[in-house]
Design an enzyme around this catalytic site. Structure first.
Site, PDB file in Angstrom:
ATOM      1  N   HIS A 176       0.804  -1.217   0.000  1.00  0.00           N
ATOM      2  CA  HIS A 176       0.000   0.000   0.000  1.00  0.00           C
ATOM      3  C   HIS A 176       0.841   1.273   0.000  1.00  0.00           C
ATOM      4  CE1 HIS A 176       0.502   0.033   4.407  1.00  0.00           C
ATOM      5  NE2 HIS A 176       0.094   1.270   4.388  1.00  0.00           N
ATOM      6  N   HIS A 185       7.694  -2.225   2.360  1.00  0.00           N
ATOM      7  CA  HIS A 185       7.473  -0.779   2.198  1.00  0.00           C
ATOM      8  C   HIS A 185       8.781   0.017   2.051  1.00  0.00           C
ATOM      9  CE1 HIS A 185       3.549  -2.002   3.255  1.00  0.00           C
ATOM     10  NE2 HIS A 185       3.622  -1.844   4.565  1.00  0.00           N
TER      11      HIS A 185
END
Ligand code: BG6
Length: 484
Positions: free
Chosen positions: A178, A240
Site C-alpha cells: 500500500h 514498504h
C-alpha cells in the site's frame, strides 16, 4: 484541481475475507469514497465472501457501520450510502469446501471486469484459486489481488508465487504494497522524472546520503500474535521501505509503463549490497510513559522480535557507488513521521568564509503526516553584518496546494483498487521483485537467528535505541530528528 475523476469500467469485485478487518477499515470504506466521487459506476457490484453466516442485509449493515466508523463525517452522505449499499451482496463461502461456490458462479456477470480480492490468510490462496477455476468462476481476464505478508522468506514467497501461477498468469496478479499507492510516493516519481532540476544531481557525485524514516507511534498491542512472528524487518523493511528505496535509486524507465517501472526497481533490489552485522541495529520498545512494553503486547516474555530497525546499505551500481542509504523504522516512537531525505554534498569550492556558516541542501519528501516536499537551501541572512548564511525551506505542502480538495485525494487502497479495475500493474509488486527482496532480507534474519542476537531495548516514546544513533555518528552524519 484534484477532481478530474475518470470513471473506471463496470466491475464485479469479490472480496474473500469480506468480513475481516482490512475489508472493514480500508477496502469497503475506500470503495464507498470512490463511489461518492463518481469513479465507481452505478453498474458495478461488490460481493462480500466469507465464512460467516450472513445474508445480504446483514453484510450491508456491517458495511454501513464500517463507513460510519472509517469515513469522515463530511464525506458521509445518506443518499449516496444507500445507493452504494445496493451494489453490495454477500455469499457465505467455504474456502476449503463446496458451500457457496455455485452461488458465486451465478452472481458474477459476463462482460464485466472481474476481480477477486484475497483478503485472507496466505495459506488459503491456493484453495481459493483452485476453486475459482474448478467452478469456472475465474476467466482469462480475471484479476486477483493479494496482500502482504507475501511469504516470510524466499522459500515461502516462491511457494506462494508457484501456487498462484498454477491458475493465474503474472498479468492477472496484483500484489499490494500500500505504500506504492500513497500520493507522495507517486509524487516522488513525478519529481524525479518530470523535472530537469533534480535528475542531473541524483547520483553519488552530488548526493552525500539518503535517509528513509518510517516512524510510528502505534504499538503492536492487539496484533502481537502476528507481529511477533514477523518483526520490523519482515513487516516493514522487506516491502514498504524497500519499495521507497527503489523509487529513489532506480534509473528512469523508458516509459511510465508497468513492466518498465518494475524492471528498473528490480535492478535496484538486485544491486543492494548485503548488510553487515555492524550496519544494522534492532530494537524493542520497553514500557514507558504509562504504556506497556513490547513483551507485554506480544505475550512472550522472552521474545527476541524487533519492533525497530535501523540499517545502512548501498546500491552497488555506477550511479550510487559510495552513497549510503540509511533506513529506519519502528513502533512506539516519539512521533508519527515518515519521510525520505536526500542530503546533497557541499559545493566544490567555498567562496564564503568559514564563519559564514554552511548547511547542506536537503530535499525532504514527507509521506505522512502533512504530505509535501521541502527543499532546504542556503540564503544570506538578511541585514547588515556581512555574508552569513542561513538555511531556509522551499516548502510545498500538498494540503495547502490542493485546498479543500485534498480530502478527496484517494487514499492508498482506493487508488490501488481502482488501478486493479483499470488493469494497471505499475504500482503493484511483480513476483520476481518480491522474491529478490526476500533474497536480500533472508541472510540478515538468518544471521540474527544463528548468532542468537537480541534487540536493544528503547523507551516507548523515544527516537529508538542508542546504537542507531551510532550507526550514523561513526560515519560523521546524523539522523534527522523524529518530530511531528
Ligand atoms: C502495514 C504494517 O503494512 O503498514 C503495519 O503491517 C504498519 O505494521 C503499517 O503499521 C503502516 O502503514 P501506514 O500507511 O499507516 O504508514
Amino acid at each position: 484541481m484534484v477532481s478530474r475523476v475518470i470513471p473506471v469500467d463496470a466491475f464485479d469485485l469479490v472480496i474473500f475475507g469480506g468480513t475481516g478487518d482490512l475489508a472493514k477499515r480500508k477496502i469497503l470504506p475506500g470503495l464507498y469514497r470512490r463511489f461518492l466521487q463518481g469513479q465507481m459506476t452505478e453498474d458495478s457490484r461488490i460481493i462480500g465472501a466469507a465464512r460467516a453466516d450472513l445474508d445480504d442485509a446483514g453484510f450491508r449493515q456491517m458495511v454501513a457501520e464500517a463507513i460510519e466508523e472509517f469515513v469522515p463525517e463530511n464525506r458521509r452522505d445518506a443518499a449516496v450510502i444507500a445507493a452504494f449499499l445496493e451494489k453490495i451482496s454477500y455469499i457465505s463461502i467455504d474456502a476449503l469446501g463446496v458451500t457457496g461456490w455455485d452461488r458465486l458462479k451465478a452472481a458474477v456477470r459476463p462482460d464485466m471486469v472481474r476481480a477477486f480480492y484475497f483478503s485472507v490468510a496466505p495459506s488459503l490462496f491456493g484453495d481459493i484459486a483452485e476453486r475459482l477455476h474448478t467452478h469456472g468462476i475465474a476467466h482469462a481476464e480475471s484479476r486477483i489481488v493479494v496482500e502482504k505478508p507475501f511469504g516470510r522468506d524466499l522459500a515461502s514467497a516462491k511457494a506462494l508465487n508457484a501456487v498462484l501461477a498454477k491458475h493465474f498468469n503474472e498479468a492477472q496478479i496484483y500484489r499490494i504494497d500500500h505504500y506504492l499507492g500513497k500520493e507522495t510516493v507517486q509524487n516522488l516519481m513525478a519529481v524525479r522524472f518530470a523535472n530537469i532540476l533534480f535528475e542531473p544531481l541524483w547520483k553519488a557525485e552530488y548526493v552525500d546520503h539518503v535517509q528513509i524514516t518510517v516512524a510510528e507511534t502505534v504499538s503492536v498491542e492487539g496484533r502481537g500474535a502476528y507481529y511477533d512472528k514477523s518483526g520490523a524487518m519482515r513487516d516493514m523493511v522487506q516491502n514498504h521501505m524497500m519499495q521507497l528505496l527503489c523509487l529513489i535509486a532506480m534509473e528512469p524507465p523508458y516509459h511510465f509503463d508497468p513492466d518498465a517501472v518494475r524492471d528498473e526497481k528490480l535492478k535496484v533490489i538486485r544491486a543492494l549490497s548485503p548488510v553487515q552485522p555492524d550496519d544494522i541495529v534492532r530494537g524493542q520498545y520497553r514500557a514507558g510513559n504509562g504504556e506497556g512494553g513490547y513483551l507485554e503486547h506480544c505475550e512472550d516474555a522472552n521474545s527476541k522480535t524487533e519492533s525497530y530497525i535501523a540499517l545502512k546499505t548501498t546500491v552497488s551500481n555506477w550511479r550510487w557507488q559510495g552513497t549510503p542509504f540509511y533506513l529506519r523504522t519502528g513502533k512506539r516512537l516519539r512521533a508519527r513521521a515518515s519521510e525520505i531525505a536526500i542530503t546533497f554534498k557541499q559545493p566544490p569550492h567555498a567562496i564564503f568564509d568559514n564563519e559564514s556558516g554552511w548547511h547542506e541542501n536537503v530535499l525532504v519528501i514527507r509521506l505522512q503526516p502533512d504530505e509535501g516536499m521541502n527543499l532546504m537551501v542556503m540564503i544570506k541572512e538578511p541585514g547588515p553584518g556581512g555574508m552569513r548564511m542561513m538555511q531556509v525551506p522551499l516548502d510545498m505542502s500538498f494540503a495547502e496546494a490542493l485546498g479543500d480538495e485534498a480530502e478527496d485525494v484517494p487514499d492508498a487502497y482506493e487508488r490501488l483498487i481502482m488501478d486493479v479495475i483499470r488493469g494497471n500493474q505499475t504500482l503493484f509488486m511483480r513476483g520476481d521483485e518480491v522474491e529478490s527482496a526476500w533474497a536480500w532480507t533472508d541472510p540478515i534474519i538468518q544471521g540474527w537467528e544463528a548468532r542468537g542476537d537480541k534487540p536493544q531495548a528503547y523507551d516507548a516514546g523515544s527516537s529508538g535505541p542508542e546504537d542507531a544513533l551510532m550507526l550514523m555518528h561513526r560515519d560523521g552524519r546524523r539522523w534527522r530528528e523524529i518530530k511531528k
